[in-house]
Scaffold this motif. Structure first.
Motif, PDB file in Angstrom:
ATOM      1  N   LEU A 239       0.796  -1.233   0.000  1.00 21.15           N
ATOM      2  CA  LEU A 239       0.000   0.000   0.000  1.00 21.15           C
ATOM      3  C   LEU A 239       0.828   1.282   0.000  1.00 21.15           C
ATOM      4  O   LEU A 239       0.445   2.269  -0.633  1.00 21.15           O
ATOM      5  N   ALA A 240       1.926   1.274   0.720  1.00 17.47           N
ATOM      6  CA  ALA A 240       2.701   2.498   0.951  1.00 17.47           C
ATOM      7  C   ALA A 240       3.021   3.294  -0.314  1.00 17.47           C
ATOM      8  O   ALA A 240       2.816   4.517  -0.335  1.00 17.47           O
ATOM      9  N   PRO A 241       3.503   2.669  -1.380  1.00 19.36           N
ATOM     10  CA  PRO A 241       3.850   3.463  -2.565  1.00 19.36           C
ATOM     11  C   PRO A 241       2.664   4.227  -3.164  1.00 19.36           C
ATOM     12  O   PRO A 241       2.833   5.293  -3.740  1.00 19.36           O
ATOM     13  N   TYR A 242       1.466   3.686  -3.002  1.00 19.91           N
ATOM     14  CA  TYR A 242       0.272   4.323  -3.568  1.00 19.91           C
ATOM     15  C   TYR A 242      -0.316   5.383  -2.646  1.00 19.91           C
ATOM     16  O   TYR A 242      -1.219   6.117  -3.034  1.00 19.91           O
ATOM     17  N   LEU A 243       0.210   5.453  -1.418  1.00 20.77           N
ATOM     18  CA  LEU A 243      -0.278   6.436  -0.451  1.00 20.77           C
ATOM     19  C   LEU A 243       0.739   7.543  -0.200  1.00 20.77           C
ATOM     20  O   LEU A 243       0.490   8.447   0.595  1.00 20.77           O
ATOM     21  N   GLY A 244       1.894   7.451  -0.843  1.00 16.79           N
ATOM     22  CA  GLY A 244       2.909   8.491  -0.698  1.00 16.79           C
ATOM     23  C   GLY A 244       3.624   8.460   0.639  1.00 16.79           C
ATOM     24  O   GLY A 244       4.103   9.487   1.116  1.00 16.79           O
ATOM     25  N   VAL A 245       3.683   7.288   1.278  1.00 22.11           N
ATOM     26  CA  VAL A 245       4.368   7.129   2.557  1.00 22.11           C
ATOM     27  C   VAL A 245       5.268   5.898   2.461  1.00 22.11           C
ATOM     28  O   VAL A 245       5.221   5.157   1.489  1.00 22.11           O
ATOM     29  N   THR A 246       6.051   5.668   3.499  1.00 21.23           N
ATOM     30  CA  THR A 246       6.867   4.464   3.553  1.00 21.23           C
ATOM     31  C   THR A 246       6.165   3.409   4.402  1.00 21.23           C
ATOM     32  O   THR A 246       5.316   3.748   5.240  1.00 21.23           O
ATOM     33  N   ALA A 247       6.540   2.168   4.194  1.00 22.72           N
ATOM     34  CA  ALA A 247       6.007   1.099   5.037  1.00 22.72           C
ATOM     35  C   ALA A 247       6.440   1.310   6.480  1.00 22.72           C
ATOM     36  O   ALA A 247       5.704   0.991   7.408  1.00 22.72           O
ATOM     37  N   ASP A 248       7.627   1.889   6.670  1.00 24.76           N
ATOM     38  CA  ASP A 248       8.124   2.191   8.008  1.00 24.76           C
ATOM     39  C   ASP A 248       7.179   3.156   8.724  1.00 24.76           C
ATOM     40  O   ASP A 248       6.812   2.945   9.880  1.00 24.76           O
ATOM     41  N   GLU A 249       6.759   4.204   8.017  1.00 21.46           N
ATOM     42  CA  GLU A 249       5.827   5.157   8.634  1.00 21.46           C
ATOM     43  C   GLU A 249       4.492   4.481   8.947  1.00 21.46           C
ATOM     44  O   GLU A 249       3.910   4.701  10.009  1.00 21.46           O
ATOM     45  N   MET A 250       4.022   3.646   8.036  1.00 16.87           N
ATOM     46  CA  MET A 250       2.766   2.934   8.293  1.00 16.87           C
ATOM     47  C   MET A 250       2.894   2.053   9.531  1.00 16.87           C
ATOM     48  O   MET A 250       1.978   2.005  10.360  1.00 16.87           O
ATOM     49  N   ALA A 251       4.033   1.370   9.676  1.00 17.00           N
ATOM     50  CA  ALA A 251       4.239   0.494  10.836  1.00 17.00           C
ATOM     51  C   ALA A 251       4.222   1.295  12.133  1.00 17.00           C
ATOM     52  O   ALA A 251       3.623   0.877  13.124  1.00 17.00           O
TER      53      ALA A 251
END
Length: 129
Positions: free
Chosen positions: A61-73
């Motif tokens: 998901l992260a690339p399509y939301l303009g964030v990193t997976a790290d930030e999502m975590a």
């Protein structure tokens, strides 16, 4: 945990909207599910605070939301480094371990996770397993 899920869901909806993928827009959730490979029903549960995504889903998901997976975590309840708050080594996923090791590019994470999965498959099929 419920408060963390609610906070994460709010952040996820706002982040999606800012990335032009407002979940309130008709068809936006289905579109994001299609392009990211995350199940639309599961994505809806993330938006509604009923579930937190796995790290694998975050990577998708992260690339399509303009964030990193790290930030999502981190937003999903992880500590400053994206690992579960107060977690122990036995409680972290391979994806979370990648973050702790500084492997942050989604492309690199996907490669390492694929190798880990292949090693798990090999180990489970080994006669010594």
């Amino acid at each position: 945990m419920a408060d963390e899920l609610t906070d994460f869901a709010t952040w996820l909806r706002e982040t999606a909207a800012a990335a032009g993928r407002d979940p309130e827009r008709r068809g936006a959730t289905a579109e994001l599910a299609r392009i990211s490979g995350v199940d639309a029903g599961q994505l809806s549960r993330f938006y509604n605070g009923q579930a937190a995504p796995s790290y694998k889903s975050m990577l998708k998901l992260a690339p399509y939301l303009g964030v990193t997976a790290d930030e999502m975590a981190r937003r999903a309840g992880g500590g400053e480094d994206g690992l579960p708050a107060g977690g122990t080594a036995s409680e972290i996923t391979p994806g979370q371990a990648l973050l702790a090791l500084g492997i942050t590019r989604p492309e690199d994470q996907a490669v390492v996770l694929a190798v880990v999965e292949r090693l798990r498959t090999y180990a489970s099929s080994s006669p010594d397993a």
